[in-house]
Design an enzyme around this catalytic site. Structure first.
Site, PDB file in Angstrom:
ATOM      1  N   ALA A  90     -18.366 -25.772  16.171  1.00  0.00           N
ATOM      2  CA  ALA A  90     -19.471 -25.524  15.240  1.00  0.00           C
ATOM      3  C   ALA A  90     -19.393 -24.119  14.654  1.00  0.00           C
ATOM      4  O   ALA A  90     -19.696 -23.905  13.479  1.00  0.00           O
ATOM      5  CB  ALA A  90     -20.808 -25.731  15.950  1.00  0.00           C
TER       6      ALA A  90
ATOM      7  N   THR B 135     -16.628 -22.262  14.111  1.00  0.00           N
ATOM      8  CA  THR B 135     -15.581 -22.172  13.092  1.00  0.00           C
ATOM      9  C   THR B 135     -15.887 -23.082  11.916  1.00  0.00           C
ATOM     10  O   THR B 135     -15.412 -22.838  10.805  1.00  0.00           O
ATOM     11  CB  THR B 135     -14.205 -22.491  13.693  1.00  0.00           C
ATOM     12  OG1 THR B 135     -14.255 -23.765  14.361  1.00  0.00           O
ATOM     13  CG2 THR B 135     -13.794 -21.428  14.695  1.00  0.00           C
TER      14      THR B 135
ATOM     15  N   GLY C 249     -17.999 -20.824   9.947  1.00  0.00           N
ATOM     16  CA  GLY C 249     -17.151 -19.749   9.424  1.00  0.00           C
ATOM     17  C   GLY C 249     -16.269 -20.210   8.287  1.00  0.00           C
ATOM     18  O   GLY C 249     -16.102 -19.496   7.288  1.00  0.00           O
TER      19      GLY C 249
ATOM     20  N   GLU D 249     -34.224 -38.999  -0.406  1.00  0.00           N
ATOM     21  CA  GLU D 249     -34.852 -38.081   0.539  1.00  0.00           C
ATOM     22  C   GLU D 249     -34.566 -36.628   0.177  1.00  0.00           C
ATOM     23  O   GLU D 249     -35.434 -35.760   0.316  1.00  0.00           O
ATOM     24  CB  GLU D 249     -34.378 -38.365   1.964  1.00  0.00           C
ATOM     25  CG  GLU D 249     -35.120 -37.521   2.995  1.00  0.00           C
ATOM     26  CD  GLU D 249     -34.648 -37.765   4.416  1.00  0.00           C
ATOM     27  OE1 GLU D 249     -35.512 -37.764   5.307  1.00  0.00           O
ATOM     28  OE2 GLU D 249     -33.439 -37.948   4.633  1.00  0.00           O
TER      29      GLU D 249
ATOM     30  N   CYS E  74     -33.130  -2.412  14.798  1.00  0.00           N
ATOM     31  CA  CYS E  74     -32.360  -3.456  15.483  1.00  0.00           C
ATOM     32  C   CYS E  74     -31.062  -2.874  16.038  1.00  0.00           C
ATOM     33  O   CYS E  74     -31.105  -2.084  16.963  1.00  0.00           O
ATOM     34  CB  CYS E  74     -32.138  -4.649  14.554  1.00  0.00           C
ATOM     35  SG  CYS E  74     -31.720  -6.158  15.464  1.00  0.00           S
TER      36      CYS E  74
ATOM     37  N   HIS F 246     -37.663  -6.018  12.198  1.00  0.00           N
ATOM     38  CA  HIS F 246     -37.031  -5.733  10.899  1.00  0.00           C
ATOM     39  C   HIS F 246     -38.053  -5.580   9.768  1.00  0.00           C
ATOM     40  O   HIS F 246     -38.286  -6.522   9.016  1.00  0.00           O
ATOM     41  CB  HIS F 246     -36.086  -6.873  10.531  1.00  0.00           C
ATOM     42  CG  HIS F 246     -34.802  -6.884  11.275  1.00  0.00           C
ATOM     43  ND1 HIS F 246     -33.723  -6.104  10.930  1.00  0.00           N
ATOM     44  CD2 HIS F 246     -34.406  -7.593  12.356  1.00  0.00           C
ATOM     45  CE1 HIS F 246     -32.720  -6.328  11.764  1.00  0.00           C
ATOM     46  NE2 HIS F 246     -33.107  -7.237  12.640  1.00  0.00           N
TER      47      HIS F 246
ATOM     48  N   GLU G  60     -37.549  -3.962   7.002  1.00  0.00           N
ATOM     49  CA  GLU G  60     -36.828  -3.986   5.725  1.00  0.00           C
ATOM     50  C   GLU G  60     -36.625  -5.400   5.209  1.00  0.00           C
ATOM     51  O   GLU G  60     -36.411  -5.607   4.012  1.00  0.00           O
ATOM     52  CB  GLU G  60     -35.475  -3.266   5.870  1.00  0.00           C
ATOM     53  CG  GLU G  60     -34.354  -4.063   6.514  1.00  0.00           C
ATOM     54  CD  GLU G  60     -34.442  -4.203   8.031  1.00  0.00           C
ATOM     55  OE1 GLU G  60     -33.475  -4.693   8.631  1.00  0.00           O
ATOM     56  OE2 GLU G  60     -35.482  -3.838   8.625  1.00  0.00           O
TER      57      GLU G  60
END
Length: 1295
Positions: free
Chosen positions: A307, A309, A312, A717, A1135, A1260, A1262
């Site tokens: 999952a 790769t 990616g 859908e 963070c 966060h 920002e």
């Protein structure tokens, strides 16, 4: 080789889970202890100071009580001959710290096993539990790790004696190498090499097999067809292309690239100028690119890596579109067989068994989503859309009684991005252009992925199956994307002429495809390929599928520019070849002084035989689904446990959904953050309300009864989902179609043709929809043998549609959150027009039935009218809430809306035809809308104008209590409390969380969901959110310089720059490489912000590697120390930047009480909306905000504050340096999960120095400085959210 002990590797509950896995195998293991061990290859003995630095570098992570070593040692190390991603990043950090004598660092995990004597079989079983055989080895002594640093000599190629042994030699090689060549392809190759007068090398055959696999060439979709003896006029692909021929409107690129491109918005793209790295807005067309991939085969073998790769590879497809582009927001989806969650098995979940080589559906869903999320998180792409379906059932369908399901899963990975209009088309590859490989090194992994994916599961050798799975390094891909970004940001001066991602087949597919598409040939040098395993054969070097790589052409005169960009981003690249005029492919090997490849491109890609499919259709033999004896109360609870219907929080909070600061609508809805959104929406830029939307549609079980209906429902859908966004013209929507089928299974080929024709020739042209992009996977069948004989599980023909569209105003997006204010109506728009067809419904599934008639799109005009009516209602702001009807029917639609609105319902079924079960649970297309009662006439008029009067019914309103009631003619039909339904809906997620994450946290989250008095997210501010306190200072025309600091792997810098830019600063992009090279000095800046992400992929502890590369580098240490000492400066860490600055506290005046930040208590990446309270502290950022309580985005895996001393927390409280604390929805400071997402003591989420100039925080701000970027916000917030105040406070501080 130096050996250095590290910290314990497993927490108490992780150790317990590992022991449970070992006990399940009945192994005589009593206890175990795991500890990291580091290995350093050094060129010379380290001096005492260097040794001290190395020791400190390798001391990281949370404090865990050390234990004595005893028992059997099993040392898990990276596979010999490989260099792990951990190693390359840790070695980079060591070199940046001046440890030049450290040639390489590597890490292993030492398991000390307390066990009775183990026999050989038991030892193998134990080792298999402890390591991943794709990337790791197990040795039994610490010194055995020295094999990590040994390099083998390169192995030679082999040739296949076709000239001497004839066709049989090639047939034998086909099986041995797992090439999956068809008979006619074998004949073609024999003929081709006889004409060339030489024998083929193994590398050439392998390259041909990958380039011409079904996976890469889509032979079935390009084939000629004969069905039931009738020649068909079009191929599948031509029917898809028909949609573009009929409606090319707004499409800029289709079928010609890695992704499709459509018209988007005109707004200000925010990125740095090339000359001075200062960020500014560039007003231009921001077109939309779209791509959806599947990665099914690898996910069945190794779910996390498969999952990861998959995501990616799809991200690379987007980045490699045109001459380079920008991935923006992602989606993921899974279809698997029955989960059978241990301890939560469901009555419809029979176990039909599985082959050994694949994992269970439960294992896929335990680990696959983590892989997809981890890659997106580390790359820095928000994952804001998805689906999850389980199906595994013995049914009577077209082929009689058989088991249909997803033993071979669907793993869907997709997303949208943006591209400059000038870069939409590929450029010209000039003769002599440098052919470049950008990204990570070659490693002996992922061999044969394309061919393996093209086989039905069970046709290939198990070792080949494992060899075909790749491994991931998202931080490397992020570096590559930064290079691509810097190239396209140069506009006309973009050095990239042509670019492709490296996927199936590795360089052997990517480079030939690159030069072939560019009309050129090429000469390549094998030994120029960056290679981490020198012992590989030429085939392995050229054909492996190591990830995070791109190939591209760059003109020689632009190579210096490209080289400088790569150096700044620390992105490795190599010139592997040159483009030639002659369309010939040559690969030179300087080591063996030969040519492993020497062939015309036409032999490889040009003239392979065309497939012809001669198939038969099958007649349906299904039985009607009798709902008359179904108990509605039991049916409701069963449905709420079915994964397609059940809550999916366990799949969502693991994925970052706020990175970029441009997400407008993620899955989580409302103050109670219920995962029920219909559509994902992003803003086009920080200065506009225009944006992009995407939605999913799939009804795959329906294909077991009606192939065409299943395909039409998927399109329908996707439309009923995306209708919640402000799109306007239906032609603005473009679709991706992902087709999965078990080609060759009786009836499935003809069914696939019927389905493609249904959407390509009929429905989409009727609606004005275009399918400019898609993917097919034609081997969706799993076969095996066990003691009971031959077995097979065959997937339904599966079409997953993703709809994409440009959004006119992201603020108008509707959600299922019901408003409890005023007198409102609920209306059902029933596109099934009362037919209530129950075939292949979720209700049928949970009673192990299939039925006969499925829902369908009977009238394209009705569907079109529905979309236009909803769009008009959206545009006129006439609706409060919207939710489409899908899995689980009207019942599910309504209870999900009730959960989102935290309210009860009174629903009357009087206007709905048929029996109550069918009325409640049919899955015909449609939607429920909520509007003010006094707008009924307005709504009716719009629906009537679009032909919907006869299918629209007022069905009820909200109740004053917690009950959800369904009645007909005054008589109760179904009733229960929202709390009971909410708890039932939560159980699937809860049980998966308990077994995957810290069970204590899972219990706390379930308790929070079952708290019916929970007031939800809210905002209580101590200041005026509309006031711009920085305006007088901005008016002076002076913009103080702000260093937007990033390290490799940081991904939240652009939104940070935008927030400070809005506050009146000149935001400047500063890479750590700029400082270390002396190109930039911090003396130029008045403010510094360290941004979020995954610096160095979080090796050596989150933010710790980044910090130590400063602390132990004299030049960098002096720069930062001088900056912090200057009284007129300020600094912020968010963070990853918070983690980093907390480790620099020795350089920051007044920061001695700061903790460092370690793994979350859940031991899981947490992406949540959390409530924060601003404390009364010296921080310059929070002046005037004290006492405010408001929501904020949280996304981190290591955010738990840990103090070095036991008195640290007390000291921090006493010193008044705690600036922010997590509070629950009641406004109380909390350590309870998930209100406190990481378990920090006293709810600590941010701290400041004693003088207030330095502030660190894990959440966060920002990402949510714009109101529209918040997952939920009060209605009265305007353009700026309250978090914008802290950035403006910084500008006020400087005066």
């Amino acid at each position: 080789m130096l050996v250095l002990r590290g910290a314990p590797a497993l927490s108490e509950f992780r150790t317990k889970k590992l022991m449970q896995s070992i006990e399940a195998l009945n192994l005589p293991v009593h206890a175990l202890f795991a500890e990291f061990v580091h290995f350093a290859q050094v060129s010379a003995q380290l001096e005492a100071n260097d040794q001290q630095v190395l020791d400190k570098l390798l001391t990281y992570g949370p404090k865990i009580q050390e234990k004595q070593h005893k028992g059997l040692l099993l040392l898990v190390i990276p596979r010999a001959g490989t260099i792990s991603p951990w190693s390359s990043k840790a070695t980079d950090i060591a070199h940046n710290c001046g440890l030049n004598n450290v040639e390489r660092l590597e890490r292993g995990c030492a398991f000390y096993i307390d066990a009775d004597p183990l026999n050989d079989t038991q030892l193998i079983q134990l080792k298999n539990v402890l390591h991943d055989r794709m990337t790791q080895s197990v040795v039994s002594d610490l010194q055995d790790a020295s094999i990590l640093f040994k390099h083998e000599a390169p192995k030679p190629l082999t040739s296949i004696d076709v000239l001497g042994g004839g066709r049989e030699e090639l047939v034998s090689a086909n099986v041995r190498l797992g090439l999956a060549l068809a008979e006619d392809e074998v004949d073609y190759l024999v003929s081709s090499f006889e004409k060339l007068g030489r024998n083929p090398n193994d590398i050439e055959l392998y390259m041909f097999a990958q380039a011409n696999s079904e996976h890469c060439r889509h032979k079935i979709f390009n084939a000629d067809w004969t069905i039931d003896g009738q020649t068909q006029p079009k191929s599948l692909f031509k029917m898809i292309k028909n949609t573009y021929e009929k409606c090319p409107d707004y499409v800029h690129s289709a079928y010609a690239d890695n992704a499709a491109v459509m018209e988007g918005s005109f707004a200000g793209r925010f990125f740095p100028q090339a000359d001075n790295n200062q960020y500014r807005y560039h007003h231009e067309d921001i077109d939309i690119l779209m791509k959806v991939e599947t990665h099914n085969h690898p996910t069945a073998i190794a779910p996390f890596s498969g999952a990861a790769t998959g995501s990616g590879g799809e991200i690379r497809d987007e980045g490699a579109t045109g001459r380079g582009s920008k991935p923006k927001a992602g989606l993921v989806g899974f279809s698997v067989s029955n989960l059978r969650i241990p301890g939560f098995e469901q009555p419809w979940e029979n176990d039909y068994g599985k082959p050994e080589r694949i994992v269970t559906a439960f294992d896929i869903m335990l680990n696959g989503p983590l892989g997809g999320a981890a890659f997106n998180n580390e790359f820095g792409r928000p994952n804001i859309l998805g689906y999850f379906r389980t199906y595994e059932q013995k049914v009577t369908s077209f082929n009689g009684e058989e088991v249909r399901g997803y033993h071979k899963p669907i793993m869907l990975a997709g997303g949208l991005g943006n591209i400059r209009k000038q870069h939409t088309q590929k450029g010209e590859i000039t003769v002599g252009a440098k052919l470049i490989a950008l990204g990570g090194p070659a490693m002996n992994i992922g061999l044969g992925g394309g061919a393996a994916s093209s086989m039905a599961s069970g046709e290939s050798n198990e070792d080949l199956d494992f060899a075909s799975v790749q491994r991931d390094n998202p931080e490397m891909e992020r570096r590559c994307q930064e290079v691509i970004d810097k190239c396209w940001q140069l506009g006309e001066n973009n050095p990239i002429q042509f670019i492709h991602d490296v996927g199936a087949g590795g360089l052997s597919n990517a480079f030939p495809e690159l030069v072939n598409d560019g009309g050129r040939g090429a000469v390549f040098s094998l030994r120029n390929v960056p290679n981490d395993e020198p012992g590989m054969t030429p085939l392995e070097v050229w054909c492996n599928e190591s990830q995070e790589r791109y190939v591209m052409s760059v003109a020689p005169e632009n190579l210096a520019t490209f080289t400088d960009i790569c150096a700044r981003e620390r992105a490795p690249f190599a010139v592997v070849g040159e483009a030639t005029q002659a369309r010939h492919l040559t690969l030179d090997d300087s080591h063996f002084n030969n040519k492993p490849i020497d062939m015309p491109l036409d032999v490889l890609l040009g003239k392979a035989p065309k497939m012809h499919r001669d198939v038969q259709s099958k007649a349906l033999t299904g039985n009607a689904f009798d709902v008359s004896n179904i108990d509605l109360d039991e049916a409701a609870l069963r449905l709420l446990h079915l994964p397609a219907v059940a809550e999916k929080t366990f799949l969502i909070t693991i994925g970052d959904r706020s990175v970029t600061g441009l997400v407008n609508r993620d899955q989580m809805v409302g103050p109670w953050q219920i995962p029920v959104a219909d559509v994902a929406v992003t803003a086009a830029a920080f200065d506009t309300y225009q944006g992009e939307a995407m939605s999913l549609g799939e009804r795959t079980p329906a294909a077991l009864l009606n192939y065409g209906a299943s395909a039409r429902l998927a399109v329908g859908e996707a439309l009923t989902n995306i209708a919640a966004a402000d799109i306007g013209d239906l032609k603005r929507i473009k679709l991706s179609a992902n087709w999965m089928a078990a080609a060759g299974h009786p009836g499935e080929d003809a069914g696939l043709y019927e389905a493609v024709k249904a959407v390509g020739e009929e429905l989409c042209p009727a609606l004005g929809l275009t399918i400019p992009v898609g993917k097919d996977s034609m081997s969706m069948k799993t076969q095996w043998q066990d003691a009971q004989g031959d077995k097979a599980v065959t997937s339904p023909m599966s079409l997953v549609i993703t709809a994409f569209g440009a959004v006119k105003d992201v603020r108008k997006t509707l959600t299922p959150e019901l408003t409890t204010k005023g007198d409102t109506c609920l209306m059902l728009i029933d596109l099934g027009a009362g037919q209530n067809r129950m075939g292949a419904s979720c209700l049928a599934q949970v009673y192990q039935q299939l039925g006969d008639k499925t829902p369908d799109v009977d009238s394209p005009e009705l569907l079109k009218g529905f979309f236009l009516a909803i769009q008009q209602l959206v545009n006129e702001k006439a609706l409060h809430a919207y939710h489409d009807r899908s899995d689980g029917g009207l019942f599910t639609t309504l209870v999900e809306m009730a959960f989102a609105g935290n309210t009860g319902l009174d629903i009357k079924l009087d206007a709905l035809t048929g029996d109550n079960a069918s009325a409640l649970f049919n899955e015909e297309l449609g939607a429920v809308i909520q509007f003010d009662a006094d707008k009924l006439n307005q709504v009716d008029a719009i629906l009537a104008a679009n032909g919907l009067s006869g299918v629209s019914h007022v069905i009820g309103t909200l109740s004053d209590d917690d009950q959800i009631r369904f009645s007909r003619e005054g008589e109760p039909v179904l009733q229960n409390s929202r709390g009971v339904y909410r708890n039932a809906w939560a159980q699937t997620t809860h049980h998966m969380q308990r077994l995957r994450d810290n069970p204590e946290c899972a219990e706390q989250e379930l308790a929070s969901k079952n708290d019916l008095n929970n007031p939800g997210l809210h905002a209580a501010l101590s200041f005026d959110v509309t006031e711009d306190v920085a305006a007088p200072y901005i008016a002076k025309g002076i913009a103080p310089k702000m260093a937007i600091l990033r390290e490799q792997g940081v991904n939240s810098h652009v939104e940070m720059a935008a927030a400070f830019d809005r506050a009146g600063f000149a935001s400047v992009d500063v890479h750590m490489s700029d400082i270390l090279a002396g190109r930039v000095s911090l003396s130029e800046f008045q403010g510094l912000v360290a941004c979020g992400g995954f610096s160095y992929g979080d090796v050596l502890g989150a933010g710790e590697g980044w910090a130590k590369s400063i602390l132990f580098n004299a030049m960098a240490r002096d720069e930062f120390s001088a900056f912090f000492e200057r009284n007129e400066t300020f600094s912020l860490g968010v963070c990853n930047g918070c983690q980093m600055l907390s480790n620099l506290k020795s350089l920051i005046p007044g920061a001695e009480h700061w903790p460092h930040f370690v793994t979350n208590q859940s031991e899981r990446f947490e992406a949540r909306v959390a409530m924060l309270e601003v404390k009364d502290s010296p921080s310059i950022f929070f002046k005037g905000m004290q006492g405010s309580k408001m929501p904020i985005a949280v996304s981190h895996g290591e955010g738990r504050a840990e103090f070095a001393q036991t008195t640290g927390l007390e000291a921090a409280l006493d010193s008044n340096t705690i600036a922010l604390q997590y509070v629950d929805n009641y406004g109380k400071v909390t350590e309870q999960y998930p209100a406190n997402p990481n378990g920090s003591p006293a709810g600590i989420s941010g701290l400041t120095s004693k003088d207030g100039r330095a502030t660190i925080m894990m959440p966060h701000p920002e990402r949510v400085f714009r109101t529209v970027a918040n997952s939920w916000h009060p209605d009265d917030w305007q353009e700026d959210s309250p978090w914008m105040r802290m950035f403006r406070n910084a500008r006020v501080y400087l005066g």
